[in-house]
Design an enzyme around this catalytic site. Structure first.
Site, PDB file in Angstrom:
ATOM      1  N   GLU A   7      -0.650  64.588 -46.228  1.00  0.00           N
ATOM      2  CA  GLU A   7      -1.423  65.840 -46.440  1.00  0.00           C
ATOM      3  C   GLU A   7      -0.841  66.968 -45.563  1.00  0.00           C
ATOM      4  OE1 GLU A   7      -5.729  65.131 -46.010  1.00  0.00           O
ATOM      5  OE2 GLU A   7      -5.799  66.926 -44.766  1.00  0.00           O
ATOM      6  N   HIS A  44      -2.004  58.762 -45.344  1.00  0.00           N
ATOM      7  CA  HIS A  44      -2.491  59.754 -46.322  1.00  0.00           C
ATOM      8  C   HIS A  44      -2.616  61.125 -45.649  1.00  0.00           C
ATOM      9  CE1 HIS A  44      -5.877  62.234 -47.613  1.00  0.00           C
ATOM     10  NE2 HIS A  44      -5.610  61.868 -48.854  1.00  0.00           N
ATOM     11  N   ASN A  45      -3.238  61.148 -44.486  1.00  0.00           N
ATOM     12  CA  ASN A  45      -3.411  62.430 -43.790  1.00  0.00           C
ATOM     13  C   ASN A  45      -2.065  63.008 -43.368  1.00  0.00           C
ATOM     14  OD1 ASN A  45      -6.100  61.770 -44.056  1.00  0.00           O
ATOM     15  ND2 ASN A  45      -6.651  62.484 -42.026  1.00  0.00           N
ATOM     16  N   LYS A  95      -5.129  55.354 -44.521  1.00  0.00           N
ATOM     17  CA  LYS A  95      -5.777  56.674 -44.482  1.00  0.00           C
ATOM     18  C   LYS A  95      -5.003  57.618 -43.555  1.00  0.00           C
ATOM     19  CE  LYS A  95      -8.680  60.085 -44.716  1.00  0.00           C
ATOM     20  NZ  LYS A  95      -9.283  60.624 -43.577  1.00  0.00           N
ATOM     21  N   SER A 139     -11.362  59.640 -47.733  1.00  0.00           N
ATOM     22  CA  SER A 139     -10.778  60.979 -47.865  1.00  0.00           C
ATOM     23  C   SER A 139     -11.477  61.768 -48.952  1.00  0.00           C
ATOM     24  CB  SER A 139      -9.287  60.910 -48.191  1.00  0.00           C
ATOM     25  OG  SER A 139      -8.798  62.229 -48.355  1.00  0.00           O
TER      26      SER A 139
END
Ligand code: NAP
Length: 478
Positions: free
Chosen positions: A189, A185-186, A182, A128
């Site tokens: 986000e 995480h997105n 990940k 990222s």
């Protein structure tokens, strides 16, 4: 000279990662399906470090020291399988194939199992930080075998972002764990951006604060507990004036948000895991609704509003800030809760303190808050939910009055705040002594004999609704 790592796929991300390795002293073998990208990279940046130019995957493999490390950075999906299929016959037992693109973790699990059959390590790595992060230091989330991390980890740690001298990279867990983390995480986000959008809309449509003035507000917010990359760049975008029209840029951008899939995958996985990840889900749905421009045009004509005028308090902007902070805490709590559920389901030993720590730098959701999250999970006993960690229960409790005021104001003004409001519902759901799920169970028992448990005795029960309505003990079919 043999290279320590080979990179295939030299579009923006692969090229920048390759340059990052080279700038950190590694010799990097370069390959791209079309040679033009390799040559363009060498022409523009060939003097930044030691590169080996190759034209075919066979040449790439031949250029590497053993165990070979081949990093694939091509378009996610079928291209990754195609490159793997071409690489496998060229490699030897113990070599490491790395997929650093945004692959779905289920693909990574499948590929890891398939390559293990050939005694090859397959490492799915979440990266990222976008283009700039890839070049200057991203946040890196590698999955795969521990053995592969021993051979690869030090290199990844070296090129990663650093916070307080610590690399924003750590071994996440086996097979698809890195890509899963990940993906979440997105998802976070998405939620982070949505709550920022809701705060902006409330201040703009509710309080009439223009983008330029809001840029100042977000800059100020970036000095406190909300300090983060996304708040910082919000100030930059809101402060930007369109050169063609002289209007705030945000006013000339079409209000229909795109997505590439990781938010959707997060929600799909959350549903599979039964994990209540409402903030991320609402953020994905908000983008979906924004894109339904045809329906929105009709809605503007045919749907009534009946907004209720509200006298905004002098502290409205501060209230919005607190509502944003509380909702943000909920989205992190839900994301971490989802990771906990996934660790159980997929047998990953995820360490939440390490994950929060490696999100502190390099990545899009980097934020001051992650320092406290790291601390909360580094404690002897990890909290069952982030919101139960004393520092966070206190913080969200303090924000609660403002959060309730903001949500009720938004409802009265007809300003949609799906994440502010659903996060508040989640918070209230967590703390309610009795939920209406009891009634749901009663209904399920009536129409489908799905049975229920009782609060006052052990066992599983069914009421004979179509008979004499007496209760019988039943086999559990929940
Ligand atoms: P991309 O546009 O996703 O992919 C282009 C690259 O893939 C080119 O090198 C292209 O080669 C290669 N490629 C496509 N199909 C191929 C095939 N069948 N066989 C071999 N190579 C093939 O590039 P990107 O934006 O740099 O992203 C790479 C990966 O990183 C993606 O998974 C993306 O989701 C992920 N990622 C991107 C960002 C970002 O900010 N852009 C951030 C994090 C992660 P040719 O030059 O020959 O066409």
């Amino acid at each position: 000279m043999l290279a320590q790592i080979g990179v295939t796929g030299l579009a923006v991300m692969g090229a920048n990662l390759a340059r990052n390795f080279a700038r950190n002293g590694y010799t990097v073998a370069l390959h791209n399906r079309s040679v033009a990208k390799t040559d363009a990279l060498l022409a523009a940046h060939g003097d930044e470090g030691a590169f080996v130019r190759t034209e075919t995957l066979a040449e790439l493999v031949a250029a590497l020291e053993t165990p070979r490390r081949v990093l694939i950075m091509v378009k996610a999906g079928a291209p990754v399988d195609s490159v793997i299929d071409q690489l496998v016959p060229l490699l030897e037992a113990g070599d490491i194939v790395i997929d650093a693109g945004n692959s779905n973790f289920t693909d990574t699990r499948r590929r890891e199992a398939a390559l293990a059959e050939h005694d090859l390590h397959f490492v799915g790595v979440g990266v990222s930080g976008g283009e700039e992060g890839a070049l200057l230091g991203p946040s890196i989330m590698p999955g795969g075998s521990k053995e592969s991390y021993d051979a690869l980890g030090p290199m990844l740690e070296k090129i990663s972002a650093k916070v307080d001298g610590q690399p924003c990279c750590a071994w996440i867990g086996t097979d698809g764990a890195g890509h899963f983390v990940k993906m979440v995480h997105n998802g976070i986000e998405y939620a982070d951006m949505q709550v920022i959008g809701e705060a902006y809309d409330l201040m703009r449509s509710g309080a009439g604060i223009e983008p330029a003035a809001q840029a100042g507000i977000f800059t100020e917010w970036n000095r406190g507990e909300l300090a983060s990359f996304l708040i910082e760049i919000t100030a930059e975008v809101l402060g930007h004036v369109d050169a063609k029209t002289g209007k705030p840029l945000v006013d000339v951008i079409v209000d229909s948000a795109g997505q590439k899939g990781t938010g959707r995958w997060t929600v799909q996985s959350a549903l599979d895991l039964g994990s209540p990840t409402s903030a991320i889900a609402e953020s994905v749905f908000a983008r979906g609704l924004s894109s339904q421009r045809g329906q929105r045009a009709i809605g503007q004509e045919v749907l009534a509003g009946h907004e209720v005028p509200v006298e905004l308090g002098a502290d409205f902007v501060e209230d919005v800030r607190q509502a944003l902070f509380a909702s943000k805490l909920v989205s992190y709590a839900q994301g971490i809760d989802m990771l906990t559920a996934a660790a159980k389901e997929y047998d990953w030993a995820l360490k939440m303190d390490e994950i929060a720590a490696l999100w502190r730098g390099g990545c899009i959701i980097r934020a001051e808050l992650l320092k406290d999250i790291t601390k909360a999970y580094a404690a002897d006993e990890a909290p069952a939910n982030l919101l139960f960690a004393p520092a966070f229960s206190k913080a969200i409790g303090e924000a609660l009055p403002a959060w309730r005021r903001v949500v009720s104001t938004a409802v009265q003004l007809g300003i949609p705040v799906p994440v502010f409001s659903s996060s508040l519902a989640y918070y209230d759901g967590l703390r309610r002594k009795r939920l209406p799920a009891a009634l749901t169970q009663g209904l399920r028992d009536l129409f489908g004999a799905h049975t229920y448990n009782r609060v006052d005795m052990e066992g599983t029960f069914h009421t004979q609704w179509s008979g004499d309505k007496t209760e019988v003990e039943a086999v559990d079919t929940h």
